[in-house]
Design a protein around this motif. Structure first.
Motif, PDB file in Angstrom:
ATOM      1  N   LEU A   1       0.695  -0.947  -0.193  1.00 31.38           N
ATOM      2  CA  LEU A   1       0.053  -0.101  -0.175  1.00 31.38           C
ATOM      3  C   LEU A   1       0.677   1.225  -0.173  1.00 31.38           C
ATOM      4  O   LEU A   1       0.950   1.944  -0.651  1.00 31.38           O
ATOM      5  CB  LEU A   1      -1.046  -0.530   1.460  1.00 31.38           C
ATOM      6  CG  LEU A   1      -2.029   1.414   0.854  1.00 31.38           C
ATOM      7  CD1 LEU A   1      -2.868   0.866  -0.227  1.00 31.38           C
ATOM      8  CD2 LEU A   1      -2.737   0.737   2.395  1.00 31.38           C
ATOM      9  N   PHE A   2       1.707   1.245   0.913  1.00 27.22           N
ATOM     10  CA  PHE A   2       2.238   2.686   0.732  1.00 27.22           C
ATOM     11  C   PHE A   2       3.374   2.609  -0.623  1.00 27.22           C
ATOM     12  O   PHE A   2       3.237   4.333  -0.739  1.00 27.22           O
ATOM     13  CB  PHE A   2       3.632   1.885   2.271  1.00 27.22           C
ATOM     14  CG  PHE A   2       5.193   2.994   2.009  1.00 27.22           C
ATOM     15  CD1 PHE A   2       4.833   4.081   2.448  1.00 27.22           C
ATOM     16  CD2 PHE A   2       6.448   2.786   1.250  1.00 27.22           C
ATOM     17  CE1 PHE A   2       5.999   5.311   1.897  1.00 27.22           C
ATOM     18  CE2 PHE A   2       7.169   3.478   1.150  1.00 27.22           C
ATOM     19  CZ  PHE A   2       7.216   4.539   1.778  1.00 27.22           C
TER      20      PHE A   2
ATOM     21  N   TYR B   1       0.782   3.189   8.952  1.00 29.98           N
ATOM     22  CA  TYR B   1       1.759   3.309   9.484  1.00 29.98           C
ATOM     23  C   TYR B   1       1.439   3.681  10.805  1.00 29.98           C
ATOM     24  O   TYR B   1       1.272   5.156  11.251  1.00 29.98           O
ATOM     25  CB  TYR B   1       3.316   3.105   9.299  1.00 29.98           C
ATOM     26  CG  TYR B   1       3.725   1.962   8.305  1.00 29.98           C
ATOM     27  CD1 TYR B   1       4.594   1.193   8.755  1.00 29.98           C
ATOM     28  CD2 TYR B   1       3.623   2.084   6.931  1.00 29.98           C
ATOM     29  CE1 TYR B   1       4.957  -0.116   7.730  1.00 29.98           C
ATOM     30  CE2 TYR B   1       4.106   1.447   5.619  1.00 29.98           C
ATOM     31  CZ  TYR B   1       4.853   0.432   6.628  1.00 29.98           C
ATOM     32  OH  TYR B   1       5.322  -0.787   5.797  1.00 29.98           O
ATOM     33  N   SER B   2       1.693   4.422  12.366  1.00 28.47           N
ATOM     34  CA  SER B   2       1.312   4.506  13.303  1.00 28.47           C
ATOM     35  C   SER B   2       2.268   5.689  12.917  1.00 28.47           C
ATOM     36  O   SER B   2       3.894   5.630  13.005  1.00 28.47           O
ATOM     37  CB  SER B   2       1.809   3.799  14.446  1.00 28.47           C
ATOM     38  OG  SER B   2       2.912   2.819  14.827  1.00 28.47           O
TER      39      SER B   2
ATOM     40  N   SER C   1       8.777  11.840  12.440  1.00 25.35           N
ATOM     41  CA  SER C   1       9.531   9.914  12.829  1.00 25.35           C
ATOM     42  C   SER C   1       9.107   9.883  11.657  1.00 25.35           C
ATOM     43  O   SER C   1       9.141   8.407  10.933  1.00 25.35           O
ATOM     44  CB  SER C   1       8.276   9.847  13.483  1.00 25.35           C
ATOM     45  OG  SER C   1       7.175  10.027  13.812  1.00 25.35           O
ATOM     46  N   ALA C   2       7.014  10.343  10.792  1.00 24.65           N
ATOM     47  CA  ALA C   2       6.989   9.466   9.809  1.00 24.65           C
ATOM     48  C   ALA C   2       8.365   9.497   8.320  1.00 24.65           C
ATOM     49  O   ALA C   2       8.210   9.000   7.287  1.00 24.65           O
ATOM     50  CB  ALA C   2       5.379  10.196   8.983  1.00 24.65           C
ATOM     51  N   LYS C   3       8.404  11.149   8.431  1.00 22.26           N
ATOM     52  CA  LYS C   3       9.264  11.079   7.366  1.00 22.26           C
ATOM     53  C   LYS C   3      10.993  10.404   7.611  1.00 22.26           C
ATOM     54  O   LYS C   3      11.165  10.147   6.301  1.00 22.26           O
ATOM     55  CB  LYS C   3       9.801  12.233   7.154  1.00 22.26           C
ATOM     56  CG  LYS C   3      10.588  12.760   6.255  1.00 22.26           C
ATOM     57  CD  LYS C   3      11.181  14.631   5.964  1.00 22.26           C
ATOM     58  CE  LYS C   3      12.083  15.214   4.744  1.00 22.26           C
ATOM     59  NZ  LYS C   3      12.457  16.089   5.126  1.00 22.26           N
TER      60      LYS C   3
ATOM     61  N   LEU D   1      12.094   3.212   4.394  1.00 23.57           N
ATOM     62  CA  LEU D   1      11.153   2.086   4.477  1.00 23.57           C
ATOM     63  C   LEU D   1      11.664   1.250   2.560  1.00 23.57           C
ATOM     64  O   LEU D   1      11.713   0.586   2.175  1.00 23.57           O
ATOM     65  CB  LEU D   1       9.831   2.179   4.141  1.00 23.57           C
ATOM     66  CG  LEU D   1       8.626   1.823   3.692  1.00 23.57           C
ATOM     67  CD1 LEU D   1       9.143  -0.344   4.617  1.00 23.57           C
ATOM     68  CD2 LEU D   1       7.537   1.491   4.333  1.00 23.57           C
ATOM     69  N   LEU D   2      11.627   2.855   2.068  1.00 25.86           N
ATOM     70  CA  LEU D   2      12.185   3.206   0.756  1.00 25.86           C
ATOM     71  C   LEU D   2      13.774   2.340   0.450  1.00 25.86           C
ATOM     72  O   LEU D   2      14.235   2.448  -0.671  1.00 25.86           O
ATOM     73  CB  LEU D   2      12.600   4.695   0.639  1.00 25.86           C
ATOM     74  CG  LEU D   2      11.291   5.183   0.224  1.00 25.86           C
ATOM     75  CD1 LEU D   2      11.120   7.289  -0.096  1.00 25.86           C
ATOM     76  CD2 LEU D   2      10.329   4.876  -1.000  1.00 25.86           C
ATOM     77  N   THR D   3      14.420   2.328   1.490  1.00 26.47           N
ATOM     78  CA  THR D   3      15.697   1.441   1.112  1.00 26.47           C
ATOM     79  C   THR D   3      15.383   0.264   0.604  1.00 26.47           C
ATOM     80  O   THR D   3      16.223  -0.629   0.620  1.00 26.47           O
ATOM     81  CB  THR D   3      16.613   1.977   2.449  1.00 26.47           C
ATOM     82  OG1 THR D   3      16.107   1.485   3.108  1.00 26.47           O
ATOM     83  CG2 THR D   3      16.814   3.689   2.525  1.00 26.47           C
TER      84      THR D   3
END
Length: 171
Positions: free
Chosen positions: A9-10, A29-30, A36-38, A44-46
């Protein structure tokens, strides 16, 4: 490539928006703070599997945007057969009327030329080149047959006779 439903989904949201932080939040995601999301979305992109999934989806999207050869040939054929039309605005006094216009003779001729470019056997220059290549191939085959004695008349050849020390009278 194994991704969790949230990762998928992300990735899908990221492909749509290009914004990793927003995609991270939309994926469920929480999030305690925006920073912190950034940070989490950057990590996650790695992920190799995620990157592979995104790359594959982007390639798929791009391939749908670009016409393939078959689609182009079909378009040219429709133009040639006057099956394609275009909308043309014609002024009528104070108003403008839109009408469907078939391709002009010039447009149809251009489409025909474009189609013929893709079928080079119908091009006189290419046909002449192919004829020359065929003649060269025939000559090479004849030479091979002469050298190996594999000719249609079952006659000995000069070169094979000379190499083998035989004369034509020995046969």
């Amino acid at each position: 490539m194994k991704l969790t439903s949230k990762q998928r989904l992300f990735a899908d949201e990221y492909i749509k928006s290009g914004n990793a932080t927003e995609s991270y939040i939309k994926a469920g995601y929480s999030v305690k703070t925006n920073s912190s999301a950034k940070a989490a979305s950057s990590r996650l992109l790695t992920n190799v599997n995620l990157k592979t999934y995104i790359d594959a989806k982007m390639t798929e999207i791009e391939s749908h945007k670009i016409a393939d050869a078959k689609e182009v040939l079909q378009f040219y054929t429709r133009v040639l057969r006057e099956e394609e039309t275009e909308e043309v605005a014609l002024p009528t006094g104070d108003d403008v009327v839109t009408v469907e216009k078939k391709p002009s003779f010039k447009d149809r001729l251009t489409a025909a030329k474009e189609l013929m470019k893709r079928y080079p056997l119908n091009d006189p220059l290419v046909a002449a080149q192919l004829k020359k290549l065929q003649a060269e191939a025939d000559t090479a085959e004849w030479k091979r047959n002469e050298l190996t004695g594999d000719n249609a008349n079952n006659e000995s050849t000069t070169l094979v006779d000379d190499i083998g020390g035989m004369s034509d009278d020995d046969h």
